[in-house]
Design a protein around this motif. Sequence first.
Motif, PDB file in Angstrom:
ATOM      1  N   VAL A 171       0.841  -1.195   0.000  1.00 58.08           N
ATOM      2  CA  VAL A 171       0.000   0.000   0.000  1.00 58.08           C
ATOM      3  C   VAL A 171       0.881   1.252   0.000  1.00 58.08           C
ATOM      4  O   VAL A 171       0.673   2.187  -0.781  1.00 58.08           O
ATOM      5  CB  VAL A 171      -0.945   0.008   1.218  1.00 58.08           C
ATOM      6  N   VAL A 172       1.878   1.263   0.882  1.00 60.10           N
ATOM      7  CA  VAL A 172       2.776   2.411   0.979  1.00 60.10           C
ATOM      8  C   VAL A 172       3.531   2.610  -0.339  1.00 60.10           C
ATOM      9  O   VAL A 172       3.637   3.735  -0.854  1.00 60.10           O
ATOM     10  CB  VAL A 172       3.760   2.245   2.147  1.00 60.10           C
ATOM     11  N   ALA A 173       4.061   1.517  -0.901  1.00 58.75           N
ATOM     12  CA  ALA A 173       4.812   1.626  -2.147  1.00 58.75           C
ATOM     13  C   ALA A 173       3.920   2.068  -3.300  1.00 58.75           C
ATOM     14  O   ALA A 173       4.318   2.887  -4.137  1.00 58.75           O
ATOM     15  CB  ALA A 173       5.472   0.284  -2.466  1.00 58.75           C
ATOM     16  N   TYR A 174       2.715   1.530  -3.369  1.00 58.29           N
ATOM     17  CA  TYR A 174       1.754   1.914  -4.415  1.00 58.29           C
ATOM     18  C   TYR A 174       1.500   3.415  -4.374  1.00 58.29           C
ATOM     19  O   TYR A 174       1.544   4.103  -5.402  1.00 58.29           O
ATOM     20  CB  TYR A 174       0.461   1.128  -4.203  1.00 58.29           C
ATOM     21  N   PHE A 202      -8.960  -0.363   0.338  1.00 54.58           N
ATOM     22  CA  PHE A 202      -9.177   0.017  -1.056  1.00 54.58           C
ATOM     23  C   PHE A 202      -9.895   1.361  -1.191  1.00 54.58           C
ATOM     24  O   PHE A 202      -9.504   2.202  -2.009  1.00 54.58           O
ATOM     25  CB  PHE A 202      -9.979  -1.081  -1.768  1.00 54.58           C
ATOM     26  N   ASP A 203     -10.902   1.587  -0.375  1.00 55.75           N
ATOM     27  CA  ASP A 203     -11.710   2.803  -0.488  1.00 55.75           C
ATOM     28  C   ASP A 203     -11.008   4.045   0.046  1.00 55.75           C
ATOM     29  O   ASP A 203     -11.515   5.159  -0.107  1.00 55.75           O
ATOM     30  CB  ASP A 203     -13.037   2.610   0.246  1.00 55.75           C
ATOM     31  N   HIS A 204      -9.840   3.873   0.667  1.00 60.61           N
ATOM     32  CA  HIS A 204      -9.117   5.006   1.242  1.00 60.61           C
ATOM     33  C   HIS A 204      -7.808   5.308   0.498  1.00 60.61           C
ATOM     34  O   HIS A 204      -7.032   6.159   0.956  1.00 60.61           O
ATOM     35  CB  HIS A 204      -8.812   4.730   2.715  1.00 60.61           C
ATOM     36  N   LEU A 205      -7.556   4.634  -0.609  1.00 55.58           N
ATOM     37  CA  LEU A 205      -6.295   4.806  -1.319  1.00 55.58           C
ATOM     38  C   LEU A 205      -6.171   6.204  -1.932  1.00 55.58           C
ATOM     39  O   LEU A 205      -7.167   6.849  -2.263  1.00 55.58           O
ATOM     40  CB  LEU A 205      -6.157   3.758  -2.424  1.00 55.58           C
ATOM     41  N   MET A 206      -4.921   6.627  -2.098  1.00 53.12           N
ATOM     42  CA  MET A 206      -4.605   7.861  -2.815  1.00 53.12           C
ATOM     43  C   MET A 206      -3.634   7.508  -3.944  1.00 53.12           C
ATOM     44  O   MET A 206      -2.547   7.007  -3.661  1.00 53.12           O
ATOM     45  CB  MET A 206      -3.965   8.877  -1.871  1.00 53.12           C
ATOM     46  N   PRO A 207      -4.042   7.748  -5.202  1.00 48.11           N
ATOM     47  CA  PRO A 207      -5.293   8.358  -5.648  1.00 48.11           C
ATOM     48  C   PRO A 207      -6.482   7.420  -5.439  1.00 48.11           C
ATOM     49  O   PRO A 207      -6.324   6.193  -5.400  1.00 48.11           O
ATOM     50  CB  PRO A 207      -5.052   8.610  -7.131  1.00 48.11           C
ATOM     51  N   ALA A 208      -7.661   8.029  -5.306  1.00 49.43           N
ATOM     52  CA  ALA A 208      -8.871   7.251  -5.073  1.00 49.43           C
ATOM     53  C   ALA A 208      -9.202   6.408  -6.295  1.00 49.43           C
ATOM     54  O   ALA A 208      -9.037   6.855  -7.439  1.00 49.43           O
ATOM     55  CB  ALA A 208     -10.037   8.191  -4.760  1.00 49.43           C
ATOM     56  N   PRO A 209      -9.627   5.161  -6.105  1.00 49.43           N
ATOM     57  CA  PRO A 209     -10.056   4.327  -7.240  1.00 49.43           C
ATOM     58  C   PRO A 209     -11.204   5.000  -8.002  1.00 49.43           C
ATOM     59  O   PRO A 209     -12.007   5.737  -7.423  1.00 49.43           O
ATOM     60  CB  PRO A 209     -10.521   3.037  -6.561  1.00 49.43           C
ATOM     61  N   ILE A 210     -11.252   4.726  -9.287  1.00 50.29           N
ATOM     62  CA  ILE A 210     -12.314   5.247 -10.149  1.00 50.29           C
ATOM     63  C   ILE A 210     -13.095   4.069 -10.705  1.00 50.29           C
ATOM     64  O   ILE A 210     -12.510   3.153 -11.287  1.00 50.29           O
ATOM     65  CB  ILE A 210     -11.740   6.101 -11.296  1.00 50.29           C
ATOM     66  N   ALA A 211     -14.406   4.101 -10.537  1.00 54.12           N
ATOM     67  CA  ALA A 211     -15.271   3.013 -10.999  1.00 54.12           C
ATOM     68  C   ALA A 211     -14.782   1.660 -10.492  1.00 54.12           C
ATOM     69  O   ALA A 211     -14.698   0.683 -11.237  1.00 54.12           O
ATOM     70  CB  ALA A 211     -15.364   3.014 -12.529  1.00 54.12           C
ATOM     71  N   ARG A 216      -2.525   1.995 -12.283  1.00 56.07           N
ATOM     72  CA  ARG A 216      -1.105   1.636 -12.217  1.00 56.07           C
ATOM     73  C   ARG A 216      -0.274   2.912 -12.041  1.00 56.07           C
ATOM     74  O   ARG A 216      -0.496   3.909 -12.739  1.00 56.07           O
ATOM     75  CB  ARG A 216      -0.681   0.942 -13.527  1.00 56.07           C
ATOM     76  N   PRO A 217       0.694   2.900 -11.126  1.00 55.82           N
ATOM     77  CA  PRO A 217       1.594   4.054 -11.024  1.00 55.82           C
ATOM     78  C   PRO A 217       2.298   4.303 -12.351  1.00 55.82           C
ATOM     79  O   PRO A 217       2.700   3.356 -13.045  1.00 55.82           O
ATOM     80  CB  PRO A 217       2.589   3.633  -9.936  1.00 55.82           C
ATOM     81  N   ALA A 218       2.465   5.569 -12.707  1.00 57.32           N
ATOM     82  CA  ALA A 218       2.962   5.928 -14.042  1.00 57.32           C
ATOM     83  C   ALA A 218       4.333   5.341 -14.345  1.00 57.32           C
ATOM     84  O   ALA A 218       4.628   4.999 -15.498  1.00 57.32           O
ATOM     85  CB  ALA A 218       3.001   7.448 -14.173  1.00 57.32           C
ATOM     86  N   GLY A 219       5.200   5.229 -13.340  1.00 63.00           N
ATOM     87  CA  GLY A 219       6.560   4.763 -13.590  1.00 63.00           C
ATOM     88  C   GLY A 219       6.737   3.261 -13.562  1.00 63.00           C
ATOM     89  O   GLY A 219       7.856   2.759 -13.758  1.00 63.00           O
ATOM     90  N   VAL A 220       5.660   2.510 -13.320  1.00 59.91           N
ATOM     91  CA  VAL A 220       5.747   1.045 -13.229  1.00 59.91           C
ATOM     92  C   VAL A 220       5.525   0.434 -14.593  1.00 59.91           C
ATOM     93  O   VAL A 220       4.473   0.614 -15.212  1.00 59.91           O
ATOM     94  CB  VAL A 220       4.716   0.495 -12.221  1.00 59.91           C
ATOM     95  N   ARG A 221       6.515  -0.335 -15.060  1.00 65.06           N
ATOM     96  CA  ARG A 221       6.417  -0.969 -16.371  1.00 65.06           C
ATOM     97  C   ARG A 221       5.625  -2.273 -16.319  1.00 65.06           C
ATOM     98  O   ARG A 221       4.834  -2.570 -17.214  1.00 65.06           O
ATOM     99  CB  ARG A 221       7.833  -1.244 -16.897  1.00 65.06           C
ATOM    100  N   TYR A 222       5.840  -3.066 -15.277  1.00 67.47           N
ATOM    101  CA  TYR A 222       5.240  -4.405 -15.179  1.00 67.47           C
ATOM    102  C   TYR A 222       4.875  -4.663 -13.733  1.00 67.47           C
ATOM    103  O   TYR A 222       5.631  -4.334 -12.821  1.00 67.47           O
ATOM    104  CB  TYR A 222       6.257  -5.452 -15.660  1.00 67.47           C
ATOM    105  N   TRP A 223       3.711  -5.252 -13.501  1.00 69.69           N
ATOM    106  CA  TRP A 223       3.212  -5.455 -12.137  1.00 69.69           C
ATOM    107  C   TRP A 223       2.852  -6.920 -11.957  1.00 69.69           C
ATOM    108  O   TRP A 223       2.015  -7.473 -12.665  1.00 69.69           O
ATOM    109  CB  TRP A 223       1.986  -4.569 -11.908  1.00 69.69           C
ATOM    110  N   MET A 224       3.500  -7.550 -10.977  1.00 71.38           N
ATOM    111  CA  MET A 224       3.186  -8.928 -10.596  1.00 71.38           C
ATOM    112  C   MET A 224       2.591  -8.941  -9.191  1.00 71.38           C
ATOM    113  O   MET A 224       3.020  -8.179  -8.326  1.00 71.38           O
ATOM    114  CB  MET A 224       4.442  -9.798 -10.568  1.00 71.38           C
TER     115      MET A 224
END
Length: 288
Positions: A171-174, A202-211, A216-224
Amino acid sequence: MTIVAVHGIGNHLSGRSPEQSAIELAGQWQLKLQQGFSAAGLDARPLPALHVAYYAHHTRAAERQTVVPDALALDEREQSIVIAWALALGAPTLQERQGLITAPLRQVLSWVSRRRNVPIGTVIRLAVQLAGEVHRYLHVPHVRAAARSAVAESIRRVRPRVVLAHSLGSVVAYEALHAHPELNVDCFVTLGSPLGLPGGIFDHLMPAPIAERGARPAGVRYWMNLADTGDLVAIPRRLGDRFPVDQHAEIPIGRIDFHTFGAYLSSPLTAAAITPFVCNQTIPDQIT
């Protein structure tokens, strides 16, 4: 090659500075990573070094460090996190869900213990750590800012190709990667992640989820995303239902060691997942 490892709950080391704590944890987890590479038959590969992004001195609840975990000591907001967690573990009927919402907290934790066949003491300890640290991170603004900054600064300084983020650390890294889009990471690996926990996280994340979808964070190329099938914190296990995860695999760690960072690092699946990135290979189609 150096990997940044972002720790999860329960990793505050008293009596050490943050720098000393990071070095001590890195030494412990480096051995676990070596075990994972050996189990995967990758002994001939260069073993990446681990750098720990340490933030536990911000999220730990100081007043609870010297007492036996007590669910009754949780405040109302922390208890709501525990209830959300219990509901996400799977109450199959509306009546059972309503019962958990209104039940005393000890009864809720007993239900989790019976349902998952995990000792009640383990469930209480996990719930107290999870609720306390999650609450402090998500709902105490200066704690959230400090923890995110610590993780972002580690990534900026080390410039790793791979970030391994465990438990609350995912969560912190995201959020840190979202807050700093200039930080580029070839592979973001979430381990035992509660990022998708409805109500509690999930409902408290920044940035807030949409729909009902996180970004995905802009600088992340691949997420496992890797999750132990018995991990009580990796709820829901399949983050791809809520996030743009490229690849998901489930790791059979076992009943006793189901949520520790060390257990995930010693899994051959973790070694197989990161090897293409630390050895400049092609991104795998799937983890087997």
